[in-house]
Write a protein that holds these residues in place. Structure first.
Motif, PDB file in Angstrom:
ATOM      1  N   SER A 220      45.874  43.895  37.118  1.00 23.04           N
ATOM      2  CA  SER A 220      46.287  43.907  38.346  1.00 23.04           C
ATOM      3  C   SER A 220      45.288  43.643  39.427  1.00 23.04           C
ATOM      4  CB  SER A 220      46.981  45.062  38.780  1.00 23.04           C
ATOM      5  OG  SER A 220      47.588  45.233  40.099  1.00 23.04           O
ATOM      6  N   THR A 221      44.134  44.166  39.507  1.00 26.32           N
ATOM      7  CA  THR A 221      43.111  43.969  40.430  1.00 26.32           C
ATOM      8  C   THR A 221      42.586  42.583  40.331  1.00 26.32           C
ATOM      9  OG1 THR A 221      42.191  46.314  40.205  1.00 26.32           O
ATOM     10  CG2 THR A 221      40.589  44.667  41.120  1.00 26.32           C
ATOM     11  N   LEU A 222      42.305  42.076  39.168  1.00 23.54           N
ATOM     12  CA  LEU A 222      41.595  40.541  39.080  1.00 23.54           C
ATOM     13  C   LEU A 222      42.917  39.606  39.570  1.00 23.54           C
ATOM     14  CD1 LEU A 222      39.732  38.473  37.746  1.00 23.54           C
ATOM     15  CD2 LEU A 222      41.383  38.548  35.400  1.00 23.54           C
ATOM     16  N   TRP A 223      44.297  39.888  39.306  1.00 29.21           N
ATOM     17  CA  TRP A 223      45.222  38.805  39.497  1.00 29.21           C
ATOM     18  C   TRP A 223      45.599  38.798  41.150  1.00 29.21           C
ATOM     19  CZ3 TRP A 223      49.407  39.769  35.344  1.00 29.21           C
ATOM     20  CH2 TRP A 223      49.049  39.125  34.071  1.00 29.21           C
ATOM     21  N   ASN A 224      45.398  40.086  41.882  1.00 31.48           N
ATOM     22  CA  ASN A 224      45.672  40.120  43.093  1.00 31.48           C
ATOM     23  C   ASN A 224      44.676  40.079  44.038  1.00 31.48           C
ATOM     24  OD1 ASN A 224      48.609  41.050  42.685  1.00 31.48           O
ATOM     25  ND2 ASN A 224      48.050  43.049  42.280  1.00 31.48           N
TER      26      ASN A 224
ATOM     27  N   HIS B  62      45.155  32.690  42.899  1.00 27.34           N
ATOM     28  CA  HIS B  62      45.478  33.250  41.442  1.00 27.34           C
ATOM     29  C   HIS B  62      47.019  32.987  41.292  1.00 27.34           C
ATOM     30  CE1 HIS B  62      45.457  35.048  37.740  1.00 27.34           C
ATOM     31  NE2 HIS B  62      44.370  35.338  37.558  1.00 27.34           N
ATOM     32  N   PRO B  63      47.261  32.281  39.985  1.00 26.66           N
ATOM     33  CA  PRO B  63      48.715  31.947  39.759  1.00 26.66           C
ATOM     34  C   PRO B  63      49.327  33.276  39.598  1.00 26.66           C
ATOM     35  CG  PRO B  63      47.133  31.468  37.933  1.00 26.66           C
ATOM     36  CD  PRO B  63      46.253  31.584  39.092  1.00 26.66           C
ATOM     37  N   LYS B  64      48.733  34.469  39.236  1.00 30.61           N
ATOM     38  CA  LYS B  64      49.633  35.653  39.127  1.00 30.61           C
ATOM     39  C   LYS B  64      49.470  36.568  40.298  1.00 30.61           C
ATOM     40  CE  LYS B  64      51.684  34.497  36.377  1.00 30.61           C
ATOM     41  NZ  LYS B  64      53.020  34.391  36.037  1.00 30.61           N
ATOM     42  N   TYR B  65      49.006  35.969  41.268  1.00 32.34           N
ATOM     43  CA  TYR B  65      48.923  36.739  42.633  1.00 32.34           C
ATOM     44  C   TYR B  65      50.035  37.226  42.946  1.00 32.34           C
ATOM     45  CZ  TYR B  65      47.837  37.956  47.401  1.00 32.34           C
ATOM     46  OH  TYR B  65      47.651  38.749  48.510  1.00 32.34           O
ATOM     47  N   ASP B  66      50.185  38.709  43.541  1.00 33.68           N
ATOM     48  CA  ASP B  66      51.374  39.367  43.699  1.00 33.68           C
ATOM     49  C   ASP B  66      52.488  39.889  42.846  1.00 33.68           C
ATOM     50  OD1 ASP B  66      52.601  40.947  45.805  1.00 33.68           O
ATOM     51  OD2 ASP B  66      53.942  39.022  46.336  1.00 33.68           O
ATOM     52  N   THR B  67      52.149  39.803  41.627  1.00 36.79           N
ATOM     53  CA  THR B  67      53.059  39.888  40.247  1.00 36.79           C
ATOM     54  C   THR B  67      52.936  41.140  39.760  1.00 36.79           C
ATOM     55  OG1 THR B  67      51.596  38.810  38.741  1.00 36.79           O
ATOM     56  CG2 THR B  67      53.430  37.487  39.827  1.00 36.79           C
ATOM     57  N   LEU B  68      51.767  41.728  39.568  1.00 38.73           N
ATOM     58  CA  LEU B  68      51.629  42.909  38.714  1.00 38.73           C
ATOM     59  C   LEU B  68      51.102  44.246  39.722  1.00 38.73           C
ATOM     60  CD1 LEU B  68      51.478  44.527  35.965  1.00 38.73           C
ATOM     61  CD2 LEU B  68      49.355  43.544  35.691  1.00 38.73           C
TER      62      LEU B  68
END
Length: 204
Positions: free
Chosen positions: A139-143, A148-154
């Motif tokens: 979650s920290t990495l993606w947000n 990031h393509p997974k930003y704000d998803t987890l």
């Protein structure tokens, strides 16, 4: 098995393929020791179990969206992080499932889907006695980067024993570290308050 190993590879980098192909990208003994299974890490039975755990959670998430509730009793491998496995968990099924649910490009063309449309946000509510540090790191990495393509998803809520494993805690979206000897009434009150707050703010 997973129908498409890209589902996991895109979430866990080359760590997934390294396990399946029995060719870890770092020192095998050190990686296996950190995971906890040591020389057993590459046993076919363990690799198969790991793949089925992840596939089971991917399927369970779809069933939950379709029917309202579903359960994978083998899931919850929350110590594995983007860097690799840890704490007897090789792959993080929660991160892989989140990636799949929010990435329709991974859905097989022509295959029946239980998802009418992609999920926008996933909130993982982790009530294990150990902090869900691996999921928190995803979650920290993606947000951390809006690009990031997974930003704000987890997003992650971990309610755990503050003095238990891991010694060095990660940063969940919501961390509730409980003291030793926490009683039922206090636990349930903390859980209700924390979950209600997270649901209102994240809106998964």
């Amino acid at each position: 098995r997973l129908a498409n190993i890209d589902i996991a590879r895109s979430s866990c980098n080359d760590h997934f393929l390294g396990i399946v192909q029995k060719d870890l990208s770092v020192d095998e003994n050190e990686e296996a020791r950190y995971i906890g299974f040591r020389e057993q890490t590459h046993r076919p039975e363990l690799v198969e179990r790991t793949v089925l755990e992840v596939a089971g959670t991917v399927l369970t998430c779809q069933l939950a969206c379709h029917y309202g509730i579903a359960c994978n009793v083998a899931g919850g491998t929350h110590h594995a992080s983007p860097e690799g496995g840890a704490g007897y968990t090789i792959l993080n099924d929660l991160a892989v499932a989140t990636n799949f649910m929010t990435s329709p490009e991974l859905w097989q063309p022509g295959s029946p889907s239980l998802l009418p449309q992609p999920v926008q946000r996933v909130l993982v509510i982790d009530c294990d006695v150990h902090q869900g540090d691996g999921t928190a790191k995803f979650s920290t990495l993606w947000n951390s980067d809006p690009k990031h393509p997974k930003y704000d998803t987890l997003f992650t809520l971990s309610m755990h024993c503050a003095s238990n494993y891991p010694r060095l805690k990660a940063h969940s979206t919501y961390d509730i570290g409980l003291d030793n000897g926490c009683q039922d009434e206090e636990y349930l009150q903390e859980l209700e308050t924390s979950v209600n707050k997270a649901l209102a703010q994240v809106q998964p």
